[in-house]
Design an enzyme around this catalytic site. Structure first.
Site: not given
Ligand code: WQD
Length: 341
Positions: A132, A157, A161
């Site tokens: 990741s 998590y 990795k």
């Molecule tokens: C993306 C953006 C939030 C929800 C994920 C996985 C991680 C890894 C990478 C595989 C952020 C914003 C989110 C909401 C929002 N994948 N958001 N409102 O945190 O980049 O990480 O992808 O391993 O395991 O967790 O993804 O989709 O949680 O957030 O504004 O209700 O969307 O702040 O900027 P993230 P995410």
């Protein structure tokens, strides 16, 4: 001769009924591989196997088991001539890992050690590991390359990795194994048939499932976490990649193992393009012709301001690059949600 050897190979897919696993099984079968799936169904259900069969019309063996049960895993491998393994089976919820770190270390680390143990016992040389972009932690450098120093993940998590990649590097040093670690960016979307997709349990942490559940009326409103970041529209930037493109990267990776020299290779798997959260919301509205109920709230702890991939290594070495854009990502995500509701 080589091509035949690759095409007829049997690939064991751990966690193969999960979100990325199920899409990878579809693409493996499309590429001519035989597939064996093990999954403990902790984050999916057995019906996904039938849906994969509906898509590919190609049977595959499925065994319900936990990869931490090394003897059970060994028994399955003994039954099938396994040429390579794609290892997805792991817990992956960042927020949950902060609340339950031991559960994550126990499952994700022991599961990988169990797979490595079986590789040694059965002389399996090829492995693709699900890693990741969270291994890069709170990086300021984007587009990010694989040689960026791995310092500190922002969640247990992510740490599982980092430890996983270290375990594999040490293992590759002392075995004749060819190992690929794929560092995913943000997987989104679903298969074009809407038969398989992301099955989020409970309230989604991730952006796109929250968007689609809001559009479906399951959630009242999406809150965009933070609008005061140092980005063009003030919201975070991520590298969203269609899950089918990500699945195809796994096929390229396992085939690369067969032809590669021994050792561990790491690849960023993204589109190489960053999109802001607000851009994704607007793309969802535009491409699905609907209005989404959303507002802006406080920043979410642990969020990286902006991160997207430099994918030139995957392109030059694996011969892989993403093909699907935001339109397909948003339309397939919504089509999947609609058939769920
Ligand atoms: C993306 C953006 C939030 C929800 C994920 C996985 C991680 C890894 C990478 C595989 C952020 C914003 C989110 C909401 C929002 N994948 N958001 N409102 O945190 O980049 O990480 O992808 O391993 O395991 O967790 O993804 O989709 O949680 O957030 O504004 O209700 O969307 O702040 O900027 P993230 P995410």
């Amino acid at each position: 001769m080589r091509a035949t050897a690759i095409l007829m190979s049997t690939i064991l897919v751990t966690g193969g009924l999960g979100y990325i696993g199920s899409h990878t099984v579809v693409e493996l079968q499309a590429a001519g591989h035989h597939v064996v799936v093990v999954d403990n169904l902790s984050n999916t259900n057995a019906e996904v196997a039938d849906r994969i069969n509906t898509i590919t019309n190609t049977p595959f063996a499925f065994h319900k088991l936990d990869v931490c049960d090394t003897e059970a895993l060994a028994q399955v491998i003994q039954q099938h001539e396994v040429d390579g393994i794609i290892h997805f089976a792991a817990y992956k919820a960042v927020g949950e890992s902060v609340e339950q770190p031991i559960k994550y270390y126990q499952n994700n680390i022991n599961g990988l050690i169990s797979v490595q143990d079986c590789m040694k016992r059965f002389d399996i040389k090829n492995l693709v590991f699900s890693s990741s972009c969270t291994v890069y932690g709170d990086t300021k450098e984007s587009p990010i390359t694989e040689d960026q120093p791995i310092v500190q993940a922002i969640s247990p998590y992510g740490t599982t990795k980092i430890i996983g990649e270290q375990l594999l590097a040490d293992f590759a040093q002392v075995t004749d194994t060819r190992i690929v670690s794929l560092r995913y960016f943000n997987p989104v979307g679903a298969h074009k048939t809407a038969l398989i997709g992301e099955l989020p349990l409970g309230v989604p942490n991730n952006l796109v499932p929250y968007i689609t559940q809001t559009a479906a009326g399951i959630r009242k409103k999406l809150t965009i976490f933070g609008r005061d970041y140092n980005t063009p529209d003030g919201t975070n930037i991520r590298d969203f990649i269609h899950v089918v493109d990500l699945a195809k990267a796994h096929v390229k990776a396992i085939d690369f193992c067969e032809t590669n020299t021994f050792g561990l290779e790491v690849f960023n798997i993204g589109t190489g393009v960053g999109h802001s959260v607000l851009e994704v919301v607007n793309a969802f509205e535009l491409h699905n012709k609907l209005q989404l109920n959303y507002d802006f709230g406080d920043r979410r702890a642990g969020d990286v301001e902006q991160i997207w991939a430099d994918t030139s290594k995957a392109k030059s070495v694996l011969g892989w690059e993403s093909e699907l854009g935001l339109e397909e990502m948003m339309q397939s995500a919504w089509n999947w949600q609609k058939q769920l509701s």
